[in-house]
Write a protein that holds these residues in place. Sequence first.
Motif, PDB file in Angstrom:
ATOM      1  N   ARG A  89       8.732 -22.809 -22.920  1.00 34.58           N
ATOM      2  CA  ARG A  89       9.060 -22.172 -21.643  1.00 34.58           C
ATOM      3  C   ARG A  89       8.064 -21.053 -21.345  1.00 34.58           C
ATOM      4  NH1 ARG A  89      13.930 -19.808 -21.398  1.00 34.58           N
ATOM      5  NH2 ARG A  89      14.279 -19.898 -23.637  1.00 34.58           N
ATOM      6  N   ASP A  90       7.712 -20.959 -20.093  1.00 38.77           N
ATOM      7  CA  ASP A  90       6.739 -19.978 -19.605  1.00 38.77           C
ATOM      8  C   ASP A  90       7.039 -18.564 -20.107  1.00 38.77           C
ATOM      9  OD1 ASP A  90       4.821 -18.873 -17.664  1.00 38.77           O
ATOM     10  OD2 ASP A  90       6.600 -18.206 -16.595  1.00 38.77           O
ATOM     11  N   GLU A  91       8.340 -18.209 -20.118  1.00 42.75           N
ATOM     12  CA  GLU A  91       8.677 -16.815 -20.455  1.00 42.75           C
ATOM     13  C   GLU A  91       8.652 -16.539 -21.964  1.00 42.75           C
ATOM     14  OE1 GLU A  91      10.568 -18.910 -18.755  1.00 42.75           O
ATOM     15  OE2 GLU A  91      12.670 -18.844 -19.339  1.00 42.75           O
ATOM     16  N   GLU A  92       8.470 -17.605 -22.777  1.00 39.74           N
ATOM     17  CA  GLU A  92       8.483 -17.403 -24.226  1.00 39.74           C
ATOM     18  C   GLU A  92       7.110 -17.074 -24.802  1.00 39.74           C
ATOM     19  OE1 GLU A  92      11.993 -20.538 -25.566  1.00 39.74           O
ATOM     20  OE2 GLU A  92       9.946 -21.248 -25.344  1.00 39.74           O
ATOM     21  N   VAL A  93       6.051 -17.485 -24.112  1.00 37.03           N
ATOM     22  CA  VAL A  93       4.714 -17.402 -24.716  1.00 37.03           C
ATOM     23  C   VAL A  93       3.690 -16.786 -23.771  1.00 37.03           C
ATOM     24  CG1 VAL A  93       5.020 -19.349 -26.298  1.00 37.03           C
ATOM     25  CG2 VAL A  93       4.271 -19.781 -23.962  1.00 37.03           C
ATOM     26  N   ASN A  94       2.624 -16.291 -24.369  1.00 33.37           N
ATOM     27  CA  ASN A  94       1.536 -15.709 -23.592  1.00 33.37           C
ATOM     28  C   ASN A  94       0.292 -15.681 -24.485  1.00 33.37           C
ATOM     29  OD1 ASN A  94       0.262 -14.534 -21.479  1.00 33.37           O
ATOM     30  ND2 ASN A  94       1.509 -12.678 -21.429  1.00 33.37           N
ATOM     31  N   GLY A  95      -0.842 -16.069 -23.955  1.00 34.47           N
ATOM     32  CA  GLY A  95      -2.078 -15.995 -24.747  1.00 34.47           C
ATOM     33  C   GLY A  95      -2.216 -17.155 -25.708  1.00 34.47           C
ATOM     34  N   LEU A  96      -2.498 -16.825 -26.955  1.00 37.05           N
ATOM     35  CA  LEU A  96      -2.827 -17.849 -27.945  1.00 37.05           C
ATOM     36  C   LEU A  96      -1.570 -18.443 -28.602  1.00 37.05           C
ATOM     37  CD1 LEU A  96      -5.473 -18.948 -29.336  1.00 37.05           C
ATOM     38  CD2 LEU A  96      -4.943 -17.350 -31.182  1.00 37.05           C
ATOM     39  N   ILE A  97      -1.550 -19.773 -28.694  1.00 38.78           N
ATOM     40  CA  ILE A  97      -0.449 -20.459 -29.400  1.00 38.78           C
ATOM     41  C   ILE A  97      -1.062 -21.255 -30.547  1.00 38.78           C
ATOM     42  CG2 ILE A  97       1.366 -22.207 -29.188  1.00 38.78           C
ATOM     43  CD1 ILE A  97       1.451 -21.476 -26.224  1.00 38.78           C
TER      44      ILE A  97
END
Lengths: 288, 247
Positions: A89-97
């Motif tokens: 989900r968009d709100e769970e992550v940001n940047g590098l995964i």
Amino acid sequence: MQLRSKYFTYPVITEEADFYVNSSFESSVEHKMDGYNIRLILRAKLVNRELEDLLSKEVVMIAHHIECTQTCFRKVVLTNEIEKEFVLRDEEVNGLIQVCTFLIANRKLEKYSNSLFSQDFKGFRFDIDRGCILAVGSQINLRVNKVRDDLANTASIFSIIPNMEDTETNIKINTSGNKIVIAVPRETFSIYANMSSSFDIQPIMHSMLIIPALVYALTEIKDSRTHLYNYEDFRWYRSLRKAAEKMNVLFDEETLENLEPFDFAQKLLDSPIPKAVYYLRGDNDEED
Amino acid sequence: MMKKIKFLTEDSIEMLKKNVNTLYREVIQTGEKSLGDFLCDIGQIKDTPFEIEDFILDMSQPAGKEPLTDAENAQRIYNHMKELSDSQASDERIWVAYTLSEQIEYMKYRWKATSSTDMLNRYFFNYSKNRSLFRNGISRLWWIGRVTYDEKREDPFELTKFMCNHQDFIETICGRSTFNNPTVQKATLNAIYDIVKNNKGDNRETIREVAKYVNLLAGTYILDMLDYQEIYDKVYEKLLDVIEGEV
């Protein structure tokens, strides 16, 4: 999770060690945008008949470990299928995964042995706890380019800011963050801020501030062409690379070696210097 | 009173970081300028679309005992800003608006910066992304709330209070990748909580040993696939070993 070379006390299928013969475990990840979310297609391929048999019985499982350290997101997707979809989900992550894939014991394996153990281990039996790693796949790093900014739009890769040091009279450029920062002496900045809203003088501003900054950044990329992975974290680099690709210029070692930063900077900005000179001659009045 | 959650633009953050010495002198040390004045032409503090009830932070403890306000303040911040997603709450642009403007008085009370480097460490995100969440003076309160809030408990903030009374836990464990998994975090925290509650042990070394042990476990096991009880039992047994070893 960062994959590191580890010493295991029992045989594990890895690229680095020959604990098994004629066996392999490989993984890959594909990602697609799904609205604002990110759909991951997680794949794994196991070659070892006895382990494949245990996988079909769910005694061992494929574990796709997904982590985004920036948002403290950490999740394991357990499956016995070779392909599995998962939506971030968009709100769970940001940047590098980071996605690391393993084969793990799903229950305690007592006196585990495998006919494809290498010569050193042939005939040995091991007790392996639930959760222990049996095979190591790949580590895949993905970067989330969010469709929407969580807080606001941030289009430009340049940031023109005042330098508050009173003794500073020169313009400084810094490329160590998400944007190319152009620090202008305080008083000059005030004049710039008043004038910058006028669309007509943009080619002059581009010629005076943006072109030198872009030349600086492109020269840095050219000089660093053998280790560009260091730049992957910077948004300005990724945006420049994308813009260059649209002009059929790839940021690879060979192309960058021959790149002329000053020439290419002008191309990227659609040649603002002649436009600026025409404007200074007063040509804009005729256009009006 | 309702108020929008604030944030700064990327350009403002770049400008502040480029001018840390002046920022420290004019906004933190002498207080001669507000953040808004300092930003002047570069832009103002912006509103996000998220509206929250306004709040103030507790500053009631005397000098030297400021950490005792952490538990209360983690509850206040998390309660008021619970609607932020993890992605939004990992964004430096929000928290710098709070450290340098909205909650600057609290910051001067709790994190007295004696240099511009001190200010960078506690007012900005100056460590790795993960670690910064638990170092920035305001974001750490939100994230402590985030990782300890447990609505299944009679008092959902019971673990928050416990963690804030054990600052070593925050320093040693929070912001380490292994503990980002809520099950690992909660099972470890609960095992320590139960040991301490039963007066079996309570010292810095014990918490460090546990942190080392769980990191070691994460090297062999995919800890994230173990359930709460499995992790709790492993940590609890290890804690008993450590304590017995000390006797």
